[in-house]
Scaffold this motif. Structure first.
Motif, PDB file in Angstrom:
ATOM      1  N   GLY A 222      51.186  77.941  30.275  1.00 24.38           N
ATOM      2  CA  GLY A 222      50.700  78.200  28.925  1.00 24.38           C
ATOM      3  C   GLY A 222      49.928  76.976  28.466  1.00 24.38           C
ATOM      4  N   SER A 223      48.614  77.106  28.327  1.00 26.40           N
ATOM      5  CA  SER A 223      47.756  75.941  28.034  1.00 26.40           C
ATOM      6  C   SER A 223      47.450  75.863  26.543  1.00 26.40           C
ATOM      7  CB  SER A 223      46.439  76.039  28.819  1.00 26.40           C
ATOM      8  OG  SER A 223      46.681  76.078  30.204  1.00 26.40           O
ATOM      9  N   GLU A 224      47.991  74.862  25.877  1.00 28.37           N
ATOM     10  CA  GLU A 224      47.673  74.654  24.464  1.00 28.37           C
ATOM     11  C   GLU A 224      46.345  73.898  24.370  1.00 28.37           C
ATOM     12  OE1 GLU A 224      50.923  72.559  22.750  1.00 28.37           O
ATOM     13  OE2 GLU A 224      52.431  73.856  23.657  1.00 28.37           O
ATOM     14  N   GLN A 225      45.404  74.446  23.642  1.00 25.27           N
ATOM     15  CA  GLN A 225      44.077  73.829  23.526  1.00 25.27           C
ATOM     16  C   GLN A 225      43.879  73.218  22.154  1.00 25.27           C
ATOM     17  OE1 GLN A 225      41.192  73.521  25.822  1.00 25.27           O
ATOM     18  NE2 GLN A 225      40.955  72.044  24.158  1.00 25.27           N
ATOM     19  N   GLU A 226      43.798  71.883  22.093  1.00 24.49           N
ATOM     20  CA  GLU A 226      43.435  71.194  20.858  1.00 24.49           C
ATOM     21  C   GLU A 226      41.927  70.974  20.843  1.00 24.49           C
ATOM     22  OE1 GLU A 226      45.736  67.653  20.683  1.00 24.49           O
ATOM     23  OE2 GLU A 226      47.647  68.702  20.518  1.00 24.49           O
ATOM     24  N   TYR A 227      41.334  71.003  19.667  1.00 23.54           N
ATOM     25  CA  TYR A 227      39.887  70.853  19.549  1.00 23.54           C
ATOM     26  C   TYR A 227      39.543  70.413  18.131  1.00 23.54           C
ATOM     27  CZ  TYR A 227      40.300  75.478  17.344  1.00 23.54           C
ATOM     28  OH  TYR A 227      40.667  76.524  16.520  1.00 23.54           O
ATOM     29  N   PHE A 228      38.325  69.909  17.969  1.00 27.10           N
ATOM     30  CA  PHE A 228      37.817  69.529  16.661  1.00 27.10           C
ATOM     31  C   PHE A 228      36.709  70.493  16.257  1.00 27.10           C
ATOM     32  CE2 PHE A 228      39.898  65.715  17.950  1.00 27.10           C
ATOM     33  CZ  PHE A 228      40.239  65.026  16.797  1.00 27.10           C
ATOM     34  N   LEU A 229      36.636  70.820  14.980  1.00 25.06           N
ATOM     35  CA  LEU A 229      35.521  71.575  14.413  1.00 25.06           C
ATOM     36  C   LEU A 229      34.875  70.725  13.333  1.00 25.06           C
ATOM     37  CD1 LEU A 229      36.974  75.195  14.009  1.00 25.06           C
ATOM     38  CD2 LEU A 229      35.277  74.425  15.678  1.00 25.06           C
ATOM     39  N   ILE A 230      33.597  70.378  13.537  1.00 28.81           N
ATOM     40  CA  ILE A 230      32.874  69.609  12.533  1.00 28.81           C
ATOM     41  C   ILE A 230      31.594  70.358  12.181  1.00 28.81           C
ATOM     42  CG2 ILE A 230      33.821  67.431  13.367  1.00 28.81           C
ATOM     43  CD1 ILE A 230      31.071  66.862  14.595  1.00 28.81           C
ATOM     44  N   ASP A 231      31.078  70.114  10.993  1.00 28.11           N
ATOM     45  CA  ASP A 231      29.848  70.781  10.587  1.00 28.11           C
ATOM     46  C   ASP A 231      28.722  70.441  11.558  1.00 28.11           C
ATOM     47  OD1 ASP A 231      27.184  70.915   8.908  1.00 28.11           O
ATOM     48  OD2 ASP A 231      28.650  72.186   7.883  1.00 28.11           O
ATOM     49  N   LYS A 232      27.902  71.424  11.887  1.00 34.00           N
ATOM     50  CA  LYS A 232      26.839  71.238  12.868  1.00 34.00           C
ATOM     51  C   LYS A 232      25.830  70.179  12.403  1.00 34.00           C
ATOM     52  CE  LYS A 232      25.379  72.754  16.890  1.00 34.00           C
ATOM     53  NZ  LYS A 232      24.948  74.150  17.122  1.00 34.00           N
ATOM     54  N   ASN A 233      25.665  70.033  11.102  1.00 29.31           N
ATOM     55  CA  ASN A 233      24.728  69.026  10.608  1.00 29.31           C
ATOM     56  C   ASN A 233      25.209  67.608  10.921  1.00 29.31           C
ATOM     57  OD1 ASN A 233      22.610  70.626   9.006  1.00 29.31           O
ATOM     58  ND2 ASN A 233      24.551  71.460   8.269  1.00 29.31           N
ATOM     59  N   TRP A 234      26.511  67.374  10.794  1.00 29.90           N
ATOM     60  CA  TRP A 234      27.057  66.067  11.186  1.00 29.90           C
ATOM     61  C   TRP A 234      26.881  65.854  12.681  1.00 29.90           C
ATOM     62  CZ3 TRP A 234      27.405  63.360   7.157  1.00 29.90           C
ATOM     63  CH2 TRP A 234      27.984  63.812   5.976  1.00 29.90           C
ATOM     64  N   TYR A 235      27.110  66.919  13.440  1.00 29.49           N
ATOM     65  CA  TYR A 235      26.995  66.844  14.907  1.00 29.49           C
ATOM     66  C   TYR A 235      25.562  66.496  15.324  1.00 29.49           C
ATOM     67  CZ  TYR A 235      26.923  68.630  19.735  1.00 29.49           C
ATOM     68  OH  TYR A 235      26.767  68.780  21.089  1.00 29.49           O
ATOM     69  N   LEU A 236      24.593  67.177  14.732  1.00 21.62           N
ATOM     70  CA  LEU A 236      23.196  66.952  15.115  1.00 21.62           C
ATOM     71  C   LEU A 236      22.696  65.582  14.685  1.00 21.62           C
ATOM     72  CD1 LEU A 236      21.713  70.480  14.291  1.00 21.62           C
ATOM     73  CD2 LEU A 236      22.285  69.547  16.543  1.00 21.62           C
ATOM     74  N   ALA A 237      23.359  64.966  13.717  1.00 19.23           N
ATOM     75  CA  ALA A 237      22.968  63.633  13.268  1.00 19.23           C
ATOM     76  C   ALA A 237      23.522  62.529  14.167  1.00 19.23           C
ATOM     77  CB  ALA A 237      23.429  63.400  11.828  1.00 19.23           C
ATOM     78  N   ARG A 238      24.305  62.905  15.187  1.00 18.20           N
ATOM     79  CA  ARG A 238      24.925  61.917  16.076  1.00 18.20           C
ATOM     80  C   ARG A 238      24.508  62.164  17.519  1.00 18.20           C
ATOM     81  NH1 ARG A 238      28.960  58.433  13.876  1.00 18.20           N
ATOM     82  NH2 ARG A 238      28.775  57.606  15.983  1.00 18.20           N
ATOM     83  N   HIS A 338      36.154  67.153  23.924  1.00 18.02           N
ATOM     84  CA  HIS A 338      36.359  65.885  24.621  1.00 18.02           C
ATOM     85  C   HIS A 338      37.769  65.372  24.350  1.00 18.02           C
ATOM     86  CE1 HIS A 338      35.915  61.634  25.722  1.00 18.02           C
ATOM     87  NE2 HIS A 338      34.831  61.992  26.401  1.00 18.02           N
ATOM     88  N   GLU A 339      38.370  64.725  25.366  1.00 15.76           N
ATOM     89  CA  GLU A 339      39.764  64.294  25.194  1.00 15.76           C
ATOM     90  C   GLU A 339      39.928  63.205  24.133  1.00 15.76           C
ATOM     91  OE1 GLU A 339      38.105  62.301  28.963  1.00 15.76           O
ATOM     92  OE2 GLU A 339      38.079  64.268  28.016  1.00 15.76           O
ATOM     93  N   LYS A 340      38.860  62.509  23.767  1.00 15.75           N
ATOM     94  CA  LYS A 340      38.955  61.492  22.715  1.00 15.75           C
ATOM     95  C   LYS A 340      37.629  61.392  21.994  1.00 15.75           C
ATOM     96  CE  LYS A 340      41.701  58.339  20.897  1.00 15.75           C
ATOM     97  NZ  LYS A 340      42.988  58.705  20.255  1.00 15.75           N
ATOM     98  N   PRO A 341      37.306  62.380  21.128  1.00 12.29           N
ATOM     99  CA  PRO A 341      35.993  62.375  20.466  1.00 12.29           C
ATOM    100  C   PRO A 341      35.812  61.231  19.478  1.00 12.29           C
ATOM    101  CG  PRO A 341      37.133  64.473  20.149  1.00 12.29           C
ATOM    102  CD  PRO A 341      38.086  63.536  20.768  1.00 12.29           C
ATOM    103  N   PHE A 342      36.913  60.796  18.839  1.00 11.55           N
ATOM    104  CA  PHE A 342      36.819  59.754  17.810  1.00 11.55           C
ATOM    105  C   PHE A 342      37.869  58.685  18.073  1.00 11.55           C
ATOM    106  CE2 PHE A 342      35.743  63.867  15.823  1.00 11.55           C
ATOM    107  CZ  PHE A 342      34.410  63.630  15.524  1.00 11.55           C
ATOM    108  N   ALA A 343      37.459  57.424  18.045  1.00 11.42           N
ATOM    109  CA  ALA A 343      38.411  56.332  18.247  1.00 11.42           C
ATOM    110  C   ALA A 343      39.364  56.215  17.069  1.00 11.42           C
ATOM    111  CB  ALA A 343      37.654  55.012  18.441  1.00 11.42           C
ATOM    112  N   GLY A 344      40.612  55.883  17.356  1.00 11.13           N
ATOM    113  CA  GLY A 344      41.571  55.602  16.293  1.00 11.13           C
ATOM    114  C   GLY A 344      42.378  56.773  15.802  1.00 11.13           C
ATOM    115  N   ILE A 345      42.057  58.011  16.270  1.00 15.85           N
ATOM    116  CA  ILE A 345      42.836  59.182  15.867  1.00 15.85           C
ATOM    117  C   ILE A 345      43.114  60.046  17.096  1.00 15.85           C
ATOM    118  CG2 ILE A 345      41.934  59.218  13.514  1.00 15.85           C
ATOM    119  CD1 ILE A 345      40.032  61.438  14.338  1.00 15.85           C
ATOM    120  N   ASN A 346      43.879  61.094  16.888  1.00 16.86           N
ATOM    121  CA  ASN A 346      44.246  61.991  17.984  1.00 16.86           C
ATOM    122  C   ASN A 346      43.032  62.479  18.768  1.00 16.86           C
ATOM    123  OD1 ASN A 346      46.952  61.897  17.552  1.00 16.86           O
ATOM    124  ND2 ASN A 346      47.201  64.062  17.067  1.00 16.86           N
ATOM    125  N   GLY A 347      43.270  62.897  20.004  1.00 14.63           N
ATOM    126  CA  GLY A 347      42.222  63.486  20.823  1.00 14.63           C
ATOM    127  C   GLY A 347      42.453  64.971  21.048  1.00 14.63           C
TER     128      GLY A 347
END
Length: 376
Positions: A222-238, A338-347
């Motif tokens: 049983g694979s638990e999938q964690e993920y992040f959802l961010i606004d596409k505008n923030w994503y495209l700015a990075r 990604h397993e660690k999209p942001f430093a300093g918080i959960n992945g």
């Protein structure tokens, strides 16, 4: 006036966004009526295959028996008719090369006739084996370029399914991917081989403890999938997020792992709509999605299915990741896996709940003694 910086422009775009938050009316359509409707599962096989062919195919699926080549044409014909009824115009052998992604090459069912028309064809050979070019896939140095031919081999234990898209649908056939000399070029083949090796040795051990009548021991995940959802505008700015799936520079968050106010909190409306849409698509593909909730980090969430046979669970996990990315885009969101999209918080963790069971329905569990096993 100077042009706004990318962050300010993204903030303005986020404020202007308005997305439609509906997909399926569950007052009219119950989720149970959607489950597996796009899967060539056992129930569909029983309805569409002659009884002897159905039994032979089930023996291969359940016990790992060698597939009888004589039944391949009948199975292919049944799958083709079922797929065309679901709007499929093409079929593809889906495999998992050593890129960490899935790969597919689509072929049309149509073949021209001498009279200027066309007919839909799909043979047992086309079902059981394909020959995509393997020269551009990572191989681990197993063969030189001139030996780069790769073959896909049908995996009957993972049922074929229909993948819908804007202009029709495609029949997807899960396969293994091998070199012309038999080396594994994918991630499915080692999994299938390890499952078979585990089954052989587990049955041998169970017989030592007097457990007879067991023909197969299989693993479940049983694979638990964690993920992040961010606004596409923030994503495209990075650009770093776009190219690597994670941030490579920037300030650390003002709060770290103490963000417990997010964990199991109320799910935002837009995110909940996206979750419901993704679950609808996964339900149609027979993925037994069960749980959804906020995770610890800001904008972090989790989707957890029920456990299944390890091979099927792995294929379904690939579908989960693909569906999350695809559906998120409809809601102006980007799904980060990604397993660690942001430093300093959960992945984005992927917790695997693993176990072993027998074909008689018994689960294998370990007693307190480190050398003893039991069935229950």
């Amino acid at each position: 006036m100077d042009a706004p910086n990318p962050r300010y422009a993204a903030l303005q775009a986020v404020a202007r966004n308005r997305h439609k938050l509906d997909n399926v009316d569950f007052k009219k359509t119950h989720a149970r009526d959607l489950f597996g409707i796009n899967v060539f599962n056992e129930e569909v096989q029983r309805q569409r295959l002659p009884k002897p062919i159905f039994k032979a195919l089930q023996k291969t699926i359940r016990q790992g028996a060698v597939l009888d080549p004589s039944i391949a044409d009948a199975v292919a014909s049944a799958i083709k008719e079922w797929a065309i009824e679901h709007g499929a115009t093409h079929y593809t052998h889906l495999f998992q090369p050593m890129t960490g992604l899935t790969a597919e090459k689509h072929d049309s069912f149509l073949s021209p006739t001498d009279t200027g028309g066309a007919i839909a064809e799909f043979s047992g050979r086309e079902l059981t084996k394909g020959e995509p070019d393997a020269s551009s896939f990572p191989s681990g140095g197993l063969r030189s370029t001139f030996e780069a031919r790769g073959y896909t081999a049908w995996d009957p234990s993972s049922p074929a399914y229909i993948m819908e898209h804007a202009n029709g649908s495609t029949l997807v056939i899960p396969t293994a991917f091998l070199s012309w000399t038999g080396e594994a070029l994918d991630r499915k083949t080692p999994l299938l081989r390890s499952m078979e090796a585990l089954s052989t040795q587990a049955i041998r051990v169970l017989k030592l403890f007097g457990k007879e009548g067991i023909h197969k021991v299989f693993t479940t995940v049983g694979s638990e999938q964690e993920y992040f959802l961010i606004d596409k505008n923030w994503y495209l700015a990075r650009p770093d997020l776009i190219l690597t799936g994670r941030t490579l520079f920037g300030a650390k968050p003002p709060k770290g792992q103490e963000l417990e106010d997010q964990y199991f909190g109320v799910i935002p409306e837009r995110v909940l709509a996206c979750m419901a849409d993704a679950e609808t698509e996964l339900t149609k593909l027979g993925v037994p999605v069960k749980t959804r909730h906020n995770e610890v980090a800001p904008s972090q969430y989790e989707l957890a299915p029920l456990f299944e046979n390890s091979n099927l669970a792995t294929d379904h996990q690939n579908l989960v990741m693909l569906t999350l990315r695809t559906v998120a885009d409809k809601y102006g969101l980007a799904a980060l896996l990604h397993e660690k999209p942001f430093a300093g918080i959960n992945g984005s963790g992927k917790h695997n709940n693993w176990s072993m069971s027998t074909d008689t329905g018994a689960k294998l569990r370990r007693r307190s003694s480190p050398s003893s096993w039991a069935t229950n």
